[in-house]
Design a protein around this motif. Structure first.
Motif, short mmCIF file in Angstrom:
data_model
loop_
_atom_site.label_atom_id
_atom_site.label_comp_id
_atom_site.label_asym_id
_atom_site.label_seq_id
_atom_site.Cartn_x
_atom_site.Cartn_y
_atom_site.Cartn_z
N ASP A 165 0.84 -1.19 0.00
CA ASP A 165 0.00 0.00 0.00
C ASP A 165 0.88 1.25 0.00
O ASP A 165 0.62 2.20 -0.72
CB ASP A 165 -0.91 -0.01 1.23
CG ASP A 165 -1.92 1.12 1.23
OD1 ASP A 165 -2.52 1.38 0.16
OD2 ASP A 165 -2.10 1.76 2.28
N GLU A 166 1.95 1.19 0.78
CA GLU A 166 2.89 2.30 0.87
C GLU A 166 3.66 2.46 -0.45
O GLU A 166 3.85 3.55 -0.95
CB GLU A 166 3.86 2.06 2.01
CG GLU A 166 4.88 3.13 2.18
CD GLU A 166 5.82 2.80 3.32
OE1 GLU A 166 6.32 3.77 3.90
OE2 GLU A 166 6.06 1.63 3.59
N GLY B 35 1.99 11.77 3.55
CA GLY B 35 1.30 12.46 4.62
C GLY B 35 0.85 11.57 5.77
O GLY B 35 0.30 12.06 6.74
N ARG B 36 1.06 10.29 5.65
CA ARG B 36 0.66 9.38 6.73
C ARG B 36 1.83 9.18 7.68
O ARG B 36 2.98 9.15 7.27
CB ARG B 36 0.25 8.02 6.16
CG ARG B 36 -0.99 8.08 5.31
CD ARG B 36 -1.38 6.70 4.85
NE ARG B 36 -2.50 6.77 3.93
CZ ARG B 36 -3.00 5.73 3.32
NH1 ARG B 36 -2.49 4.54 3.53
NH2 ARG B 36 -4.01 5.87 2.51
N PRO B 37 1.53 8.99 8.99
CA PRO B 37 2.62 8.76 9.93
C PRO B 37 3.31 7.43 9.66
O PRO B 37 2.69 6.48 9.16
CB PRO B 37 1.93 8.73 11.30
CG PRO B 37 0.49 8.95 11.07
CD PRO B 37 0.23 9.03 9.61
N LEU B 38 4.58 7.36 9.98
CA LEU B 38 5.38 6.15 9.82
C LEU B 38 5.21 5.27 11.05
O LEU B 38 5.30 5.75 12.17
CB LEU B 38 6.86 6.55 9.65
CG LEU B 38 7.86 5.42 9.44
CD1 LEU B 38 7.56 4.67 8.14
CD2 LEU B 38 9.26 6.01 9.38
N HIS B 39 4.94 4.00 10.84
CA HIS B 39 4.77 3.04 11.94
C HIS B 39 5.84 1.97 11.84
O HIS B 39 6.21 1.55 10.75
CB HIS B 39 3.39 2.39 11.86
CG HIS B 39 2.27 3.31 12.20
ND1 HIS B 39 1.78 4.24 11.32
CD2 HIS B 39 1.56 3.47 13.34
CE1 HIS B 39 0.81 4.93 11.88
NE2 HIS B 39 0.66 4.48 13.12
#
Length: 185
Positions: free
Chosen positions: A154-155, A162-166
């Motif tokens: 997905d990444e 803009g999404r946080p990194l997990h």
């Protein structure tokens, strides 16, 4: 002059960690954090120092150790104000430990512990012990690997902006029997 250089993906999909110098390189938490930071795009020493809130000289030293161990390489250089800027990149998209050794495992857990401490959001950390048949353990391991791979796809498709990194740590292991005990399986 370009604002941001274009990069090729890492040359390898998976790098198997097994050499003593690789385990030694993984033994320092800052090196682990550098590898995490380089997991998605190359960066310069200055960018990494700012991102990790570390001294530039410290970052440069640890990048050198990682480079000598074959865990990172210079992806691109470019001239900036009379100097040369080097962009470091991991040598592989994923790194797996071939035969976990206590020192390497401890270093990885120490790095994850630092990441958990620094997390601005609620974290999920669970340790469970399950009685599984060899077939069920293999199925669980394959399912966990597939879930992580699907999230990573997905990444990779550009949906990460803009999404946080997990961070994700996946471990499935058979618990060792106490010394002097034999298995009935």
């Amino acid at each position: 002059m370009r604002d941001q250089p274009s990069y090729l993906p890492p040359p390898e999909e998976v790098l198997e960690i097994g050499a003593p110098e690789q385990f030694a390189a993984l033994s320092h938490p800052l090196r682990q954090r550098l590898l995490f930071a380089l997991g998605h795009r190359p960066a310069t020493t200055s960018q990494l120092a700012a991102r990790l809130d570390a001294k530039k000289g410290n970052v440069a030293h640890h990048l050198k150790v990682l480079r000598e161990a074959g865990l990172v390489h210079i992806a691109e250089t470019r001239q900036v104000r009379g100097g040369t800027e080097q962009y470091y990149q991991r040598t592989a998209r994923r790194m797996v430990v071939a035969e976990p050794q206590a020192a390497g495992t401890a270093a990885m857990f120490a790095a994850v512990a630092q990441e958990l401490d620094r997390s601005p959001a609620e974290t999920h950390l669970t340790l469970r012990h399950l009685h599984l048949s060899p077939a069920k353990a293999r199925e669980l391991g394959e399912t966990l690997a597939r879930l992580v791979d699907e999230a990573e796809e997905d990444e990779a498709e550009g949906n990460a902006e803009g999404r946080p990194l997990h961070g994700v740590l996946v471990a499935l292991y058979q618990q060792a029997l106490p010394t002097g005990t034999t298995s009935s399986v």
